[in-house]
Design an enzyme around this catalytic site. Sequence first.
Site, short mmCIF file in Angstrom:
data_model
loop_
_atom_site.label_atom_id
_atom_site.label_comp_id
_atom_site.label_asym_id
_atom_site.label_seq_id
_atom_site.Cartn_x
_atom_site.Cartn_y
_atom_site.Cartn_z
N TYR A 123 0.86 -1.19 0.00
CA TYR A 123 0.00 0.00 0.00
C TYR A 123 0.89 1.24 0.00
O TYR A 123 1.78 1.36 0.84
CB TYR A 123 -0.89 0.00 1.25
CG TYR A 123 -1.79 1.21 1.34
CD1 TYR A 123 -2.82 1.41 0.43
CD2 TYR A 123 -1.61 2.18 2.34
CE1 TYR A 123 -3.65 2.53 0.50
CE2 TYR A 123 -2.43 3.29 2.43
CZ TYR A 123 -3.44 3.46 1.50
OH TYR A 123 -4.26 4.58 1.58
N ASP A 159 9.35 3.39 0.00
CA ASP A 159 8.23 3.98 0.72
C ASP A 159 8.47 3.68 2.20
O ASP A 159 8.26 2.55 2.66
CB ASP A 159 6.91 3.37 0.23
CG ASP A 159 5.71 3.93 0.99
OD1 ASP A 159 5.91 4.57 2.04
OD2 ASP A 159 4.57 3.69 0.53
N LYS A 172 3.67 10.02 8.39
CA LYS A 172 3.44 9.59 9.77
C LYS A 172 4.40 10.22 10.81
O LYS A 172 4.17 11.34 11.21
CB LYS A 172 3.45 8.07 9.83
CG LYS A 172 2.37 7.48 8.86
CD LYS A 172 1.93 6.12 9.25
CE LYS A 172 1.19 5.36 8.17
NZ LYS A 172 -0.23 5.65 8.07
C1 PLP Z 1 3.46 2.46 3.40
C2 PLP Z 1 2.48 3.55 3.24
N1 PLP Z 1 2.61 4.42 2.22
C3 PLP Z 1 1.76 5.44 2.05
C4 PLP Z 1 0.71 5.64 2.90
C5 PLP Z 1 -0.23 6.78 2.69
O1 PLP Z 1 -0.08 7.73 3.71
P1 PLP Z 1 -1.29 8.71 4.06
O2 PLP Z 1 -2.36 7.89 4.70
O3 PLP Z 1 -0.68 9.72 5.00
O4 PLP Z 1 -1.73 9.32 2.78
C6 PLP Z 1 0.52 4.77 3.98
C7 PLP Z 1 -0.60 4.95 4.92
O5 PLP Z 1 -0.90 4.14 5.76
C8 PLP Z 1 1.43 3.70 4.15
O6 PLP Z 1 1.29 2.82 5.15
#
Ligand code: PLP
Length: 449
Positions: free
Chosen positions: A158, A260, A287
């Site tokens: 994700y 990521d 985060k």
């Molecule tokens: C690995 C990862 N990338 C991107 C995101 C997206 O972040 P946001 O929810 O702040 O848009 C998340 C959100 O949980 C994530 O876990």
Amino acid sequence: MSNILKAALDREIERYVAENPKSRAIQERAERSLPGGDSRNSIWWAPFPTYVTRGEGSRLHDVDGHARVDLINNMTTLILGHSHPAVVKAVTEQAARGLSFPAPSELVVRWGEIIVDRIPSIDKVRFVNSGTEGTLNAIRAARAFTGKDKIGKFEGGYHGAHDDVAVSVDPPITKAGEARAPTPVADYLGVPRKSPAETIVMPYNDLEASAAIIERHKSDLAAVIVEPVIGRLGMVPADVEFLKGLRDLTQRLGIVLIFDEVIALRVARGGAQERFGVIPDMTAMGKIIGGGMPVGGFGGRADIMELFNPKSGPKVKHAGTFNGNPMTAAAGVATLEALTPAVYQRLEQLGESVRKKLSALIKERETPMGVTGIASLFSLQFTSETIRDYRSVQSNDKTFQRLMFIGLLNEGFALSPSCAGNVSAAINEKDIDAFVAAVGRVMERAGYG
Ligand SMILES: Cc1ncc(COP(=O)(O)O)c(C=O)c1O
């Protein structure tokens, strides 16, 4: 067994409904203005979520008077726990000075310096307001830099809620094709048909199969995006050899490697890239870097980030009313400054302790469960299979998972609905022992006495 689990789940839900009448009433009210009463799918669950009134250290208080131990910390964000004094002070003082300005403030410079100083791959950084925007801009930078369009991602990974990556996050297995050559599947309605056509999908932790797919698409691939610790599969760390192999291959083929680290940044002061010794070209963040305020970031090699330099164009435009806003910068700087090596060491020990104690309990009860995770991250798995990729995570017993999630809420502990968790610096060993005991009681009610 599944009838026993089903009956046990029904009993947990009955108790949950009985003990959370105010949350239920607010949910009914919410349904009149929000679809399903919800504005964020990841924190909605059936029959209804608990409505929170405040967070305090390691505790999450709700409208029904429950004070649960928070083991999810806004999906890994609140690494110091709730309302850490330094963060509250920084945000309160900044609020009095002003919430947002049509000009930069010095705080954002300090914030950028900390990130550049700590994260090995980042020569230059830019701030945004979500992890979604972080991965989106890292991908856009890769496209601009390489002049190519396609991207590669891993099945089950994700990366936020934008079209390029809303592909094969949780595809139905019947549509997902061969394990070693997955078929890209759009995750929901509204994702344009071009997304699964332009996004290639690879099996996590399988270097040989992934390399074959990358080689096949090398002339069209701008970027490969990968989580060095994959959240959705249960905080599963990648094999270091897998990451090294991706690094070597993308370097050789002129493809931008994006880590990521929206979640993975938690595993060391310099993120997973520092811990594993594999340095990508670009890193997306979110985060923890915002200390609880809305945040995202992306950064990397100076020559790629130069595309955003306003003095030379810029080649890639990047605006945003709240990018690098002073409130988020204040919370971010206060949090990152509080995250000393000693705090990381403590988080590491607490994470190790929770995983060890859960594993011992599972072994002692001979329960078909497992524990995954690294550093401050952990997840319960409802299968005895080793979890390495999207296909192996399918062996989880969903009824047992849901029973554990609701059962633990009843016991006073908050995990994510998939039973992933993490420790904050506000947790102590006593909380961990109480948590493991509660897992044991839910197991008992599930028939594993
Ligand atoms: C690995 C990862 N990338 C991107 C995101 C997206 O972040 P946001 O929810 O702040 O848009 C998340 C959100 O949980 C994530 O876990």
